[in-house]
Design an enzyme around this catalytic site. Sequence first.
Site, PDB file in Angstrom:
ATOM      1  CB  CYS A 114      -0.957  -0.007   1.073  1.00 40.61           C
ATOM      2  SG  CYS A 114      -1.817   1.529   1.392  1.00 40.61           S
ATOM      3  CB  CYS A 117      -1.699   4.894   4.783  1.00 33.00           C
ATOM      4  SG  CYS A 117      -3.074   4.282   4.087  1.00 33.00           S
ATOM      5  CB  SER A 118      -0.479   0.831   6.541  1.00 34.41           C
ATOM      6  OG  SER A 118      -1.411   1.044   7.223  1.00 34.41           O
ATOM      7  CB  CYS A 119      -4.773  -0.195   2.384  1.00 38.08           C
ATOM      8  SG  CYS A 119      -5.372   1.522   2.536  1.00 38.08           S
TER       9      CYS A 119
END
Lengths: 214, 112
Positions: A114, A117-119
């Site tokens: 991702c 961000c950090s999906c």
Amino acid sequence: MSSDHDHHHDHGHEHGQDVPSPTALRVKALESLLIEKGLIDAAALDAIVDAYETKIGPRNGARVVARAWTDAAYKARLLTDATAAIEEIGFVGSDRPHMIVVENTPTTHNLVVCTLCSCYPWLVLGLPPVWYKSSAYRSRAVIDPRGVLNDFGLTLDEGVAVQVWDSTAELRYLVLPERPAGTEGWGEEALADLVSRDSMVGVAKVAAPAGAAP
Amino acid sequence: MNQPELFPGQPHDSDGPVFAEPWQAQAFALAVRLRQQGYFTATEWAETLGAVLRDAGDDDGSHYYEHWLVALERLTLSKGLTERTTLDRRTDAWEDAYRHTPHGKPVELRTR
């Protein structure tokens, strides 16, 4: 939530009233205000923490992979409508983005990132590991996927194409790794034990079981 | 880029760390719950967190939940769910409560 219960989660209660870190105090402040205003329910928060901490983890994903390896019809459903196929196994999240499963083959390797961000596919993989959230991984996975894979100890043959999938808030990817040799006739449960989190993000392959003929 | 080191007492599973500290799990749950209840959308959350992470610059992921909390505060404030002064005062009140609660007693906010 009573502050008594809350404190139970904090460190240091054996040694008296140690003041939590400024960051932890900010979380407590926000949490207690939102609960007081009735915007959020303490029990629901506890349930989320518990679910992600202990109940949901890469094991869910491993079961999905093992089912796909042993059941061709399930695999077909998984690759066409992953969200429904994952639900079918009994993993249903109330907060569930759309899922896509991408299949590794002898000629294609898939890698999930991702960049924003950090999906991450929480429902099947639990919480993302630290490296997944690092800016180094997020920026390099797209520019230099083979280099990233090398860092993880995975060197692909020249002829293997690398596909990078950039997750978003609405769309999460899970890699269906290749079933390792030497597992013919294995049951779903034994297969699931072989499947690592990293293999479902695409930074590793599923290793052949120890003692298996190459 | 190799497997991250685990801190002492860090919750983890066979594949790696889960949360480094309890407050991280609490902050995580707050964002998930607020989104579930529709106080903000998944896209708003991803954009806010993404912006905070970008501003933070290079990060190996170890301060990730601090950025998460900054994003959570930013979004709850901009959505009017709470106010900066209220939040700051409440943070101080919790600190005060910890400092002044005798050993062995539950920490509670004083009646305000």
